[in-house]
Design a protein around this motif. Structure first.
Motif, PDB file in Angstrom:
ATOM      1  N   THR A 227     -19.083   7.411 -19.687  1.00 34.45           N
ATOM      2  CA  THR A 227     -18.790   7.443 -18.254  1.00 34.45           C
ATOM      3  C   THR A 227     -19.508   6.349 -17.468  1.00 34.45           C
ATOM      4  OG1 THR A 227     -20.554   9.088 -17.920  1.00 34.45           O
ATOM      5  CG2 THR A 227     -18.324   9.917 -18.277  1.00 34.45           C
ATOM      6  N   VAL A 228     -20.730   6.006 -17.853  1.00 32.40           N
ATOM      7  CA  VAL A 228     -21.451   4.954 -17.130  1.00 32.40           C
ATOM      8  C   VAL A 228     -20.732   3.606 -17.230  1.00 32.40           C
ATOM      9  CG1 VAL A 228     -23.608   3.641 -16.995  1.00 32.40           C
ATOM     10  CG2 VAL A 228     -23.679   6.124 -17.279  1.00 32.40           C
ATOM     11  N   PRO A 229     -20.244   3.193 -18.413  1.00 28.97           N
ATOM     12  CA  PRO A 229     -19.533   1.909 -18.472  1.00 28.97           C
ATOM     13  C   PRO A 229     -18.310   1.828 -17.562  1.00 28.97           C
ATOM     14  CG  PRO A 229     -20.156   2.595 -20.670  1.00 28.97           C
ATOM     15  CD  PRO A 229     -20.468   3.748 -19.763  1.00 28.97           C
ATOM     16  N   VAL A 230     -17.588   2.955 -17.374  1.00 27.15           N
ATOM     17  CA  VAL A 230     -16.398   2.921 -16.513  1.00 27.15           C
ATOM     18  C   VAL A 230     -16.709   3.460 -15.119  1.00 27.15           C
ATOM     19  CG1 VAL A 230     -14.827   3.103 -18.460  1.00 27.15           C
ATOM     20  CG2 VAL A 230     -15.586   5.192 -17.319  1.00 27.15           C
ATOM     21  N   GLN A 231     -17.930   3.979 -14.931  1.00 27.74           N
ATOM     22  CA  GLN A 231     -18.381   4.493 -13.631  1.00 27.74           C
ATOM     23  C   GLN A 231     -17.426   5.537 -13.067  1.00 27.74           C
ATOM     24  OE1 GLN A 231     -20.353   1.399 -11.070  1.00 27.74           O
ATOM     25  NE2 GLN A 231     -19.448  -0.045 -12.511  1.00 27.74           N
ATOM     26  N   ALA A 232     -17.039   6.466 -13.919  1.00 29.59           N
ATOM     27  CA  ALA A 232     -16.142   7.549 -13.512  1.00 29.59           C
ATOM     28  C   ALA A 232     -16.230   8.678 -14.533  1.00 29.59           C
ATOM     29  CB  ALA A 232     -14.703   7.045 -13.409  1.00 29.59           C
ATOM     30  N   GLY A 233     -15.858   9.878 -14.106  1.00 29.39           N
ATOM     31  CA  GLY A 233     -15.825  11.022 -15.012  1.00 29.39           C
ATOM     32  C   GLY A 233     -17.184  11.607 -15.331  1.00 29.39           C
ATOM     33  N   TYR A 234     -18.174  11.370 -14.461  1.00 28.52           N
ATOM     34  CA  TYR A 234     -19.530  11.843 -14.746  1.00 28.52           C
ATOM     35  C   TYR A 234     -19.561  13.362 -14.929  1.00 28.52           C
ATOM     36  CZ  TYR A 234     -21.085   7.214 -13.298  1.00 28.52           C
ATOM     37  OH  TYR A 234     -21.274   5.851 -13.203  1.00 28.52           O
ATOM     38  N   GLY A 235     -20.287  13.801 -15.937  1.00 21.62           N
ATOM     39  CA  GLY A 235     -20.462  15.222 -16.200  1.00 21.62           C
ATOM     40  C   GLY A 235     -19.496  15.797 -17.212  1.00 21.62           C
ATOM     41  N   MET A 236     -18.364  15.135 -17.424  1.00 20.80           N
ATOM     42  CA  MET A 236     -17.363  15.691 -18.335  1.00 20.80           C
ATOM     43  C   MET A 236     -17.801  15.655 -19.793  1.00 20.80           C
ATOM     44  SD  MET A 236     -13.926  14.261 -16.414  1.00 20.80           S
ATOM     45  CE  MET A 236     -12.780  15.024 -17.566  1.00 20.80           C
ATOM     46  N   PRO A 237     -18.340  14.541 -20.314  1.00 21.82           N
ATOM     47  CA  PRO A 237     -18.844  14.576 -21.689  1.00 21.82           C
ATOM     48  C   PRO A 237     -19.983  15.584 -21.868  1.00 21.82           C
ATOM     49  CG  PRO A 237     -18.522  12.312 -20.987  1.00 21.82           C
ATOM     50  CD  PRO A 237     -18.379  13.170 -19.763  1.00 21.82           C
ATOM     51  N   THR A 238     -20.855  15.708 -20.863  1.00 20.12           N
ATOM     52  CA  THR A 238     -21.940  16.690 -20.957  1.00 20.12           C
ATOM     53  C   THR A 238     -21.379  18.095 -21.043  1.00 20.12           C
ATOM     54  OG1 THR A 238     -23.448  15.260 -19.716  1.00 20.12           O
ATOM     55  CG2 THR A 238     -23.976  17.609 -19.806  1.00 20.12           C
ATOM     56  N   LEU A 239     -20.366  18.410 -20.234  1.00 24.43           N
ATOM     57  CA  LEU A 239     -19.725  19.724 -20.291  1.00 24.43           C
ATOM     58  C   LEU A 239     -19.114  19.973 -21.659  1.00 24.43           C
ATOM     59  CD1 LEU A 239     -18.793  22.337 -18.960  1.00 24.43           C
ATOM     60  CD2 LEU A 239     -16.791  21.091 -18.074  1.00 24.43           C
ATOM     61  N   PHE A 240     -18.475  18.945 -22.228  1.00 25.49           N
ATOM     62  CA  PHE A 240     -17.885  19.076 -23.570  1.00 25.49           C
ATOM     63  C   PHE A 240     -18.949  19.484 -24.582  1.00 25.49           C
ATOM     64  CE2 PHE A 240     -17.164  17.121 -27.710  1.00 25.49           C
ATOM     65  CZ  PHE A 240     -15.913  17.625 -28.061  1.00 25.49           C
ATOM     66  N   PHE A 241     -20.082  18.804 -24.567  1.00 21.00           N
ATOM     67  CA  PHE A 241     -21.112  19.097 -25.559  1.00 21.00           C
ATOM     68  C   PHE A 241     -21.824  20.417 -25.274  1.00 21.00           C
ATOM     69  CE2 PHE A 241     -20.583  14.665 -26.788  1.00 21.00           C
ATOM     70  CZ  PHE A 241     -20.675  14.777 -28.167  1.00 21.00           C
ATOM     71  N   LEU A 242     -21.966  20.786 -24.016  1.00 18.93           N
ATOM     72  CA  LEU A 242     -22.552  22.090 -23.714  1.00 18.93           C
ATOM     73  C   LEU A 242     -21.671  23.214 -24.239  1.00 18.93           C
ATOM     74  CD1 LEU A 242     -23.928  21.579 -20.083  1.00 18.93           C
ATOM     75  CD2 LEU A 242     -25.229  21.664 -22.225  1.00 18.93           C
ATOM     76  N   LEU A 243     -20.370  23.078 -24.083  1.00 17.40           N
ATOM     77  CA  LEU A 243     -19.448  24.095 -24.607  1.00 17.40           C
ATOM     78  C   LEU A 243     -19.514  24.164 -26.126  1.00 17.40           C
ATOM     79  CD1 LEU A 243     -16.348  23.462 -22.296  1.00 17.40           C
ATOM     80  CD2 LEU A 243     -17.941  25.395 -22.214  1.00 17.40           C
ATOM     81  N   GLN A 244     -19.595  22.985 -26.764  1.00 19.50           N
ATOM     82  CA  GLN A 244     -19.736  22.962 -28.220  1.00 19.50           C
ATOM     83  C   GLN A 244     -21.074  23.573 -28.635  1.00 19.50           C
ATOM     84  OE1 GLN A 244     -17.479  21.898 -30.671  1.00 19.50           O
ATOM     85  NE2 GLN A 244     -16.037  21.880 -28.967  1.00 19.50           N
ATOM     86  N   GLY A 245     -22.112  23.340 -27.843  1.00 24.30           N
ATOM     87  CA  GLY A 245     -23.415  23.918 -28.144  1.00 24.30           C
ATOM     88  C   GLY A 245     -23.404  25.432 -28.036  1.00 24.30           C
TER      89      GLY A 245
END
Length: 292
Positions: A227-245
């Protein structure tokens, strides 16, 4: 490039001699990443992502070597450190401590070449038909790179006598969430998280707490890569991994049904891991490289 090389050279010079506090070990690569990020703000998203991931990879090597030496790991020679740090995606220094005859490199070469061919051909076809379906693009690119190019790299280093292992193993054989994340997918990342995050956290948070912490930190690191390289979608990858966790923590025993549930969650959750802006600015341009 300067920040990348600085981290890799400094890791060898520093950790061969001293043991730094873990806070310092983690802060230095994050500062290097921040410096690279601000330098690359006006760079196209695809190139910025590649450059930032390279700096992030160098930071991971820095952290892993620090933990390796902290626990009494053998000092690598400069030549072997250079191969491990710059020419290998894995995060386990152990195979680089000795050279032994490796017999399975031809098998790795065969499967790597086959997957590379299938992956490149499939991505070219998807580009030709202008396919934008994320799951199809991800699977075909993964077959070509993760199971193709990286498997050929395994074959090369085995042929040189280093006992490296395939970093991506057949996901169709997974038995559930824990099995997929620890034994099937991106073992380089699993190696790093086990050495640099799971072991230190286990003494503080216990086994389950440390395991969930690994997924939380994984989410943050994927924010830096996606998300940082494209400067958009912040929080979505973290949510994905929290759900997997959460799913991994709740899983009591692996089996067929857990494997199916894990597979479904990965397919459905892929848009969380790769937000729409990342698809448009990184994945589709990568696809178009092979456009007829």
């Amino acid at each position: 490039m300067a920040l990348l090389l600085l981290q890799l050279i400094a890791a060898k010079c520093v950790f061969d001699r001293v043991v730094l506090p873990r806070v310092v070990v983690w802060c230095i690569p994050l500062l290097c990443y921040a410096g690279a990020h601000f330098q690359l703000l006006n760079t196209p998203a695809f190139l910025r992502m590649v450059a930032l991931c390279c700096v992030l990879m160098a930071g991971m090597k820095w952290v892993v070597y620090a933990e390796w030496r902290r626990t009494g790991g053998e000092i690598l020679s400069w030549s072997r450190w250079g191969c491990f740090a710059c020419l290998w995606f894995g995060m386990d220094p152990a195979p680089w401590t000795r050279v032994r005859s490796q017999k399975q490199w031809r098998n790795d070469c065969f499967w790597g070449a086959g997957c590379l061919f299938v992956g490149v051909l499939s991505v070219a076809l998807l580009a030709y038909f202008d396919c934008t379906q994320l799951q199809l693009l991800f699977v075909t690119m993964s077959v070509g790179f993760h199971y193709g190019a990286l498997r050929l790299l395994v074959a090369f280093w085995k042929q040189q006598g280093y006992g490296v292992r395939a970093l991506f193993r057949n996901p169709l054989e997974m038995r559930g969430f824990a099995d997929f994340w620890s034994r099937r997918w991106n073992l380089a990342y699993s190696q790093m998280m086990a050495r640099a995050v799971l072991r230190p956290l286990r003494a503080v948070c216990g086994r389950r707490g440390a395991q969930f912490g690994v997924f939380a930190i994984s989410g943050v690191l994927h924010e830096l890569a996606i998300t940082v390289p494209v400067q958009a979608g912040y929080g979505m990858p973290t949510l994905f991994f929290l759900l997997q966790g959460v799913a991994t923590s709740l899983e009591k025993q692996g089996g067929l049904w857990m494997a199916v549930l894990c597979g479904v969650s990965l397919v459905v959750g892929l848009p969380l891991l790769f937000p729409e802006t990342f698809v448009e600015e990184v994945i589709l341009p990568a696809r178009n490289v092979l456009k007829f």
